[in-house]
Design an enzyme around this catalytic site. Structure first.
Site, PDB file in Angstrom:
ATOM      1  N   ALA A   1     133.670  -8.266  -8.207  1.00 54.35           N
ATOM      2  CA  ALA A   1     134.544  -8.174  -8.996  1.00 54.35           C
ATOM      3  C   ALA A   1     135.208  -7.115  -9.009  1.00 54.35           C
ATOM      4  CB  ALA A   1     133.748  -8.136 -10.536  1.00 54.35           C
ATOM      5  N   HIS A   2     136.253  -6.865  -9.703  1.00 57.58           N
ATOM      6  CA  HIS A   2     137.520  -5.741  -9.801  1.00 57.58           C
ATOM      7  C   HIS A   2     136.505  -4.353  -9.891  1.00 57.58           C
ATOM      8  CE1 HIS A   2     137.305  -5.002 -14.080  1.00 57.58           C
ATOM      9  NE2 HIS A   2     137.184  -6.128 -14.299  1.00 57.58           N
ATOM     10  N   ASN A   3     137.126  -3.555  -9.133  1.00 55.69           N
ATOM     11  CA  ASN A   3     136.808  -1.987  -9.190  1.00 55.69           C
ATOM     12  C   ASN A   3     135.183  -1.599  -8.778  1.00 55.69           C
ATOM     13  OD1 ASN A   3     139.145  -2.106 -11.442  1.00 55.69           O
ATOM     14  ND2 ASN A   3     139.160  -0.182 -10.287  1.00 55.69           N
TER      15      ASN A   3
END
Length: 359
Positions: free
Chosen positions: A250-252
């Site tokens: 997922a993001h980051n």
């Protein structure tokens, strides 16, 4: 020695002596026997090379039709073996070296196919191959010796390093960064939007995902694996990470160097994973936590909170392996324990009634 052409590839024929020299092994048997292909030990055919690394496959070594078998130096046969053996320190590692040599020996295509779409502003390195129906966007940079297979899309501003292999139907979104010697398998998606939405009285409002994805050198991404771009900054996959098929990053997130993950692992946003970790299949990791270095999670572990370095855990929530397997043994006995407890309660109540009557 060039041997034959098959399916547009050139197969090479090597003797046991040549192979042993390359992998620094010891030949036991006919050093002049030749092979031109690989096979599993249970499916060995004349002219094939196989290996034995797992003891549970030992019984196949006495019947296999393979011509050459790589074995560990401590292997001692219990019966006669027809094949020539090559004894090495590590049979599995030696096989990997030979398969790498075999793969690198195949002729490589170069050039840009007339059916590919390449923007005029794209910078294409030396000896690159871009296959039919690949789409290369504006200001994309592709390094030397990289291979781009059919139907790959590399969007504007993305950069791909040297010696990469981008298999069919891979999508690399805009501005993402791919290092050197990376392999992206079919259908993988690098840089799709992170799952960011703000709840409002009218529904969910999309939060723009303006970051990127960075893959450092020597990363391999399995088929249909997705790595989301950051909300801001970068989702980072560090050097040497190996991801299996059907994984969600997922993001980051930040994945430490040389970490490996098996199929169907899912990692929620803004989680940091350390170096040299190993995650079994279907491991689920919560967001905004930190996993230390050299952590091992068994298959289907569910991880709700941070974990310190060096632990080997399994379960949901995860616990040490010995404790997990002891608890699983107890769980299997719970139905019997329940009936025993019910019987004891019944006996206890009957004893209480008898005591009351005797008072």
């Amino acid at each position: 020695m060039w041997h034959k052409t098959c399916n547009n590839y050139i197969d090479m024929e090597f003797t046991a002596k040549q192979i042993a020299t390359f992998i620094q092994g010891e030949v036991v048997g006919d050093e002049n026997v030749t092979v031109h292909t690989f096979a599993k030990i249970e499916e060995g055919i004349p002219g094939s090379l196989t290996f034995l690394a797992n003891p549970k496959y030992t019984h196949y070594i006495y019947d296999t039709q393979a011509s050459i078998i790589l074995v560990n130096k401590d292997f001692i046969p219990e019966h006669d073996i027809n094949a020539t053996l090559i004894k090495v320190d590590n049979a599995y590692e030696s096989l990997a070296k030979l398969m790498t040599l075999y793969e690198e020996s195949r002729p490589k295509q170069m050039g840009i196919d007339s059916l590919a779409s390449v923007a005029k502003t794209a910078k294409i390195g030396k000896d690159v191959y871009i296959a039919p129906f690949a789409c290369i966007g504006e200001h994309v940079e592709i390094g030397d010796n990289t291979v781009v297979h059919p139907h790959v899309t590399i969007e504007a501003g993305a950069k791909v390093g040297n010696d990469c292999i981008i298999y069919a139907n891979v999508t690399i979104y805009h501005d993402c960064r791919i290092g050197n010697r990376c392999i992206l398998h079919a259908g993988s998606v690098i840089g799709a939007d992170g799952f960011g939405f703000a709840p409002t009285p009218e529904g969910y409002e999309k939060i723009p995902q303006i970051g990127i994805v960075v893959l450092e050198d020597d990363v391999e991404v399995g088929a249909n694996t997705c790595i989301d771009r950051a909300t801001m900054g970068a989702t980072i996959i560090h050097r040497g990470v190996k991801l299996d098929n059907l994984i969600q990053i997922a993001h980051n997130d930040e994945i430490g160097s040389h970490t490996v993950m098996a199929s169907q692992v899912g990692i929620a946003g803004s989680t940091k994973v350390g170096e040299w970790c190993m995650f079994g299949g279907q491991v689920g990791i919560s967001g905004h936590i930190h996993i230390g270095d050299k952590v091992v999670f068994g298959a289907q572990s569910g991880v709700p909170s941070s974990v310190k370095s060096g632990q080997r855990l399994i379960g949901a929530p995860p616990m040490e392996e010995k404790a997990f397997f002891r608890s699983q043994a107890i769980i299997r006995k719970l139905p019997d324990m329940y009936f025993e407890l019910s019987a004891l309660r019944k006996e206890l109540n009957e004893l209480k009634q008898q005591l009351k009557k005797s008072e």
